[in-house]
Design a protein around this motif. Structure first.
Motif, PDB file in Angstrom:
ATOM      1  N   VAL B  20       0.842  -1.199   0.000  1.00 51.12           N
ATOM      2  CA  VAL B  20       0.000   0.000   0.000  1.00 51.12           C
ATOM      3  C   VAL B  20       0.878   1.250   0.000  1.00 51.12           C
ATOM      4  N   GLY B  21       1.983   1.189   0.787  1.00 49.38           N
ATOM      5  CA  GLY B  21       2.900   2.329   0.820  1.00 49.38           C
ATOM      6  C   GLY B  21       3.507   2.600  -0.543  1.00 49.38           C
ATOM      7  N   PHE B  22       3.807   1.518  -1.275  1.00 49.34           N
ATOM      8  CA  PHE B  22       4.395   1.642  -2.613  1.00 49.34           C
ATOM      9  C   PHE B  22       3.459   2.406  -3.547  1.00 49.34           C
ATOM     10  N   VAL B  23       2.155   2.091  -3.459  1.00 45.44           N
ATOM     11  CA  VAL B  23       1.180   2.776  -4.316  1.00 45.44           C
ATOM     12  C   VAL B  23       1.205   4.272  -4.014  1.00 45.44           C
ATOM     13  N   PHE B  24       1.105   4.615  -2.718  1.00 44.81           N
ATOM     14  CA  PHE B  24       1.012   6.036  -2.391  1.00 44.81           C
ATOM     15  C   PHE B  24       2.337   6.756  -2.641  1.00 44.81           C
ATOM     16  N   ALA B  25       3.474   6.043  -2.443  1.00 42.81           N
ATOM     17  CA  ALA B  25       4.769   6.656  -2.729  1.00 42.81           C
ATOM     18  C   ALA B  25       4.891   6.980  -4.211  1.00 42.81           C
ATOM     19  N   THR B  26       4.511   5.995  -5.066  1.00 46.85           N
ATOM     20  CA  THR B  26       4.598   6.231  -6.507  1.00 46.85           C
ATOM     21  C   THR B  26       3.675   7.362  -6.931  1.00 46.85           C
ATOM     22  N   LEU B  27       2.466   7.367  -6.380  1.00 48.53           N
ATOM     23  CA  LEU B  27       1.535   8.442  -6.727  1.00 48.53           C
ATOM     24  C   LEU B  27       2.067   9.776  -6.234  1.00 48.53           C
ATOM     25  N   GLY B  28       2.752   9.769  -5.072  1.00 50.52           N
ATOM     26  CA  GLY B  28       3.351  11.009  -4.558  1.00 50.52           C
ATOM     27  C   GLY B  28       4.438  11.526  -5.481  1.00 50.52           C
ATOM     28  N   ILE B  29       5.297  10.600  -5.943  1.00 51.40           N
ATOM     29  CA  ILE B  29       6.354  11.009  -6.880  1.00 51.40           C
ATOM     30  C   ILE B  29       5.730  11.569  -8.147  1.00 51.40           C
ATOM     31  N   SER B  30       4.699  10.869  -8.629  1.00 55.68           N
ATOM     32  CA  SER B  30       4.014  11.319  -9.831  1.00 55.68           C
ATOM     33  C   SER B  30       3.444  12.724  -9.625  1.00 55.68           C
ATOM     34  N   ARG B  31       2.911  12.948  -8.442  1.00 61.74           N
ATOM     35  CA  ARG B  31       2.337  14.246  -8.082  1.00 61.74           C
ATOM     36  C   ARG B  31       3.382  15.352  -8.163  1.00 61.74           C
ATOM     37  N   LEU B  32       4.618  15.023  -7.711  1.00 62.10           N
ATOM     38  CA  LEU B  32       5.681  16.030  -7.733  1.00 62.10           C
ATOM     39  C   LEU B  32       6.130  16.321  -9.155  1.00 62.10           C
ATOM     40  N   LEU B  33       6.091  15.308 -10.021  1.00 62.33           N
ATOM     41  CA  LEU B  33       6.659  15.469 -11.359  1.00 62.33           C
ATOM     42  C   LEU B  33       5.679  16.082 -12.347  1.00 62.33           C
ATOM     43  N   GLN B  34       4.376  15.852 -12.118  1.00 59.85           N
ATOM     44  CA  GLN B  34       3.422  16.195 -13.167  1.00 59.85           C
ATOM     45  C   GLN B  34       3.068  17.693 -13.170  1.00 59.85           C
ATOM     46  N   LEU B  35       2.627  18.133 -14.326  1.00 61.49           N
ATOM     47  CA  LEU B  35       2.070  19.479 -14.438  1.00 61.49           C
ATOM     48  C   LEU B  35       0.573  19.385 -14.220  1.00 61.49           C
ATOM     49  N   ARG B  36       0.025  20.306 -13.468  1.00 61.40           N
ATOM     50  CA  ARG B  36      -1.411  20.222 -13.186  1.00 61.40           C
ATOM     51  C   ARG B  36      -2.112  21.471 -13.707  1.00 61.40           C
ATOM     52  N   HIS B  37      -3.056  21.248 -14.585  1.00 60.69           N
ATOM     53  CA  HIS B  37      -3.868  22.360 -15.097  1.00 60.69           C
ATOM     54  C   HIS B  37      -5.333  21.992 -14.997  1.00 60.69           C
ATOM     55  N   PRO B  38      -5.874  21.916 -13.816  1.00 67.25           N
ATOM     56  CA  PRO B  38      -7.283  21.548 -13.726  1.00 67.25           C
ATOM     57  C   PRO B  38      -8.198  22.705 -14.129  1.00 67.25           C
ATOM     58  N   TYR B  39      -9.259  22.379 -14.815  1.00 71.89           N
ATOM     59  CA  TYR B  39     -10.311  23.363 -15.070  1.00 71.89           C
ATOM     60  C   TYR B  39     -11.648  22.641 -15.076  1.00 71.89           C
TER      61      TYR B  39
END
Lengths: 370, 123
Positions: B20-39
């Motif tokens: 479970v930690g692996f999932v959230f860690a990977t998603l966290g890394i992804s969160r740091l790397l990605q560009l976010r443009h929500p609308y």
């Protein structure tokens, strides 16, 4: 070496193997599917990134990692984020009871078979959560469809695992492999193996049972709102990790596990897993998709009664001949498989004719053109 | 209860936590790397590119699958009874076998009843 040190080393090895199996499956299998189904339908498949496209999975992983993962505003965001993690518990944990070679199991549980079945439910839970939390009609319908299908086919799966447990007299996968020293269980119970393959395809949502992903009806089913790495987890690590677990379980239950000529070692197990995985890809490239009613009917009207009869006859033979039950069980199982194969053609043809007559009542038998 | 037995479950629990930690860690890394443009349009539910028109997807609707769910519960509970039986049925002999077969026959009859009643028909 002190007990504590060996415990820590074992723990680290366990964690590495537990994560490596789904991770490697997610890297290898989607790529293998694209290349092999490309080959089978006379296309190229991805062949640009690296030699023969071998770096394609890494490129895909990096792309997914860098993508924005959108969570819809109206979704239940907490459950939406939790769903991949819950679904991911299945492939990680189920690896731990698989024997990789003699005396090499992460967790040598005496209830290994129940453990695998029990934890395979976490994927169902994750899919249900994903479908519900997305707040999207396609996701909800796709999720419910997935769950109904996985739940229905879980029963024949369980019944056939019980048949193997009856032959072995133990629920530990080490004992299952130990009992296959002379003969693999595929030769003793081909009927159970057949049902295991069919139920496995449905459990894994693979063709010909890939209705949850019927894009013309449901867009992408429960995955519709998922994007970026969350999609990557569901599509790669969970689905293909589970395919690996299914193949590992099948290889252990029916194909003798790590046993093979020369010394038994993990290499044989991996080879058997690859053979089963190739079968999955081959089905994907070959079979069309079933309808929902056909799918559910097949589980409840064919597979479950068949498995129950198989269970009863196998048990009866074991009780009557406690010392030499393998030959009669094999004889019964092979006879039923051959009967089923011989009957399949006529029965299906008759059903097809009946359906055609129902659709166009005027047509004579044999003259209807389709 | 051998130490090996307890140790096995320590591995299992550790794997669950790390998984479970692996999932959230990977998603966290992804969160740091990605560009976010929500609308607003991007965050609305996907319905083939048009705005969601009719109704809310969390409204109650008839699920055809609930009969299958009921049947599943029955057979799943059956499986729970059959597992321990499958381990020791050799020592139980003919009586134990006959008893389990009666149990399974009752369940099979239940399935046939549901079948005859049309619970397995798709409409």
């Amino acid at each position: 070496m002190s007990w504590g040190l060996s415990f820590v080393i074992h723990l680290i090895a366990a964690l590495v193997i537990g994560l490596a199996v789904p991770a490697l499956s997610a890297l290898v299998f989607p790529f293998a599917v694209r290349r092999l189904s490309g080959f089978m339908s006379d296309r190229l498949g991805p062949n640009r990134v690296g030699p023969a496209g071998f770096f394609q999975p890494i490129a895909d992983f990096l792309k997914l990692l860098l993508k924005e993962d959108v969570a819809p505003l109206k979704a239940d965001r907490r459950l939406f984020r939790l769903a991949p993690a819950i679904a991911f518990i299945t492939p990680v944990l189920a690896v731990s009871v698989i024997p990789f070679s003699k005396g090499f199991t992460i967790a040598n549980l005496n209830v290994g078979l129940v453990f695998i079945v029990a934890f395979s439910s976490f994927t169902v839970l994750g899919i249900l959560l994903a479908g519900w939390a997305s707040h999207n009609k396609y996701s909800l319908l796709g999720g419910l469809r997935s769950v109904a299908q996985m739940v229905s086919y879980e029963i024949p799966m369980i019944l056939n695992i019980i048949i193997i447990a009856m032959l072995v007299g133990s629920l530990s996968l080490n004992d299952v492999v130990g009992a296959q020293g002379k003969i693999w269980f595929i030769a003793v119970q081909p009927l159970a193996f057949l049902v295991f393959i069919v139920a496995g395809m449905a459990e894994l949502n693979r063709t010909p049972f890939d209705l949850p992903e019927a894009e013309s009806e449901l867009v992408a089913g429960y995955l519709t709102e998922y994007s970026g790495m969350r999609f990557g987890f569901f599509y790669g690590l969970v689905e293909w990790g589970n395919a690996s677990i299914w193949a590992l379980t099948g290889a252990t239950l029916f194909l003798g596990g790590w046993r093979g000529p020369f010394a038994g070692n993990p290499g044989w197990l991996i080879l058997k897993v690859l053979v089963l995985a190739f079968a999955v890809i081959w089905f994907f490239a070959t079979f069309p998709r079933l309808q929902v009613d056909q799918l559910m009917n097949f589980a409840w009207k064919v597979l479950i009664p068949l498995s129950l009869v198989n269970l009863g006859v196998t048990g009866l033979l074991i009780i009557l001949l406690p010392n030499s039950f393998l030959p009669p069980v094999a004889a019964f199982s092979w006879a039923s498989v051959i009967t089923i194969i011989l009957l399949m053609g006529p029965v299906l043809r008759k059903a097809l004719l009946r359906k055609r007559l129902k659709l166009n009542p005027g047509t004579e038998l044999g003259t209807s053109q389709s | 209860m051998t130490p090996d037995f307890a140790q096995s479950y320590v591995y299992v629990v550790a794997l669950a936590i790390v998984g479970v930690g692996f999932v959230f860690a990977t998603l966290g890394i992804s969160r740091l790397l990605q560009l976010r443009h929500p609308y607003a349009e991007k965050l609305s539910p996907y319905e083939c590119g048009v705005e969601p028109l009719i109704g809310d997807s969390w409204s109650p609707f008839s699920v055809r699958y609930y009969i299958y769910a009921l049947l599943f519960v029955i057979f799943d509970v059956e499986a729970v009874f059959v597992y321990p039986w499958a381990l020791i049925f050799r020592s139980l002999g003919k009586t134990g076998f006959a008893e389990m077969m009666i149990f399974i026959a009752v369940l099979l009859f239940g399935l046939l009843y549901a079948w005859a009643k049309g619970a397995l028909e798709w409409q």
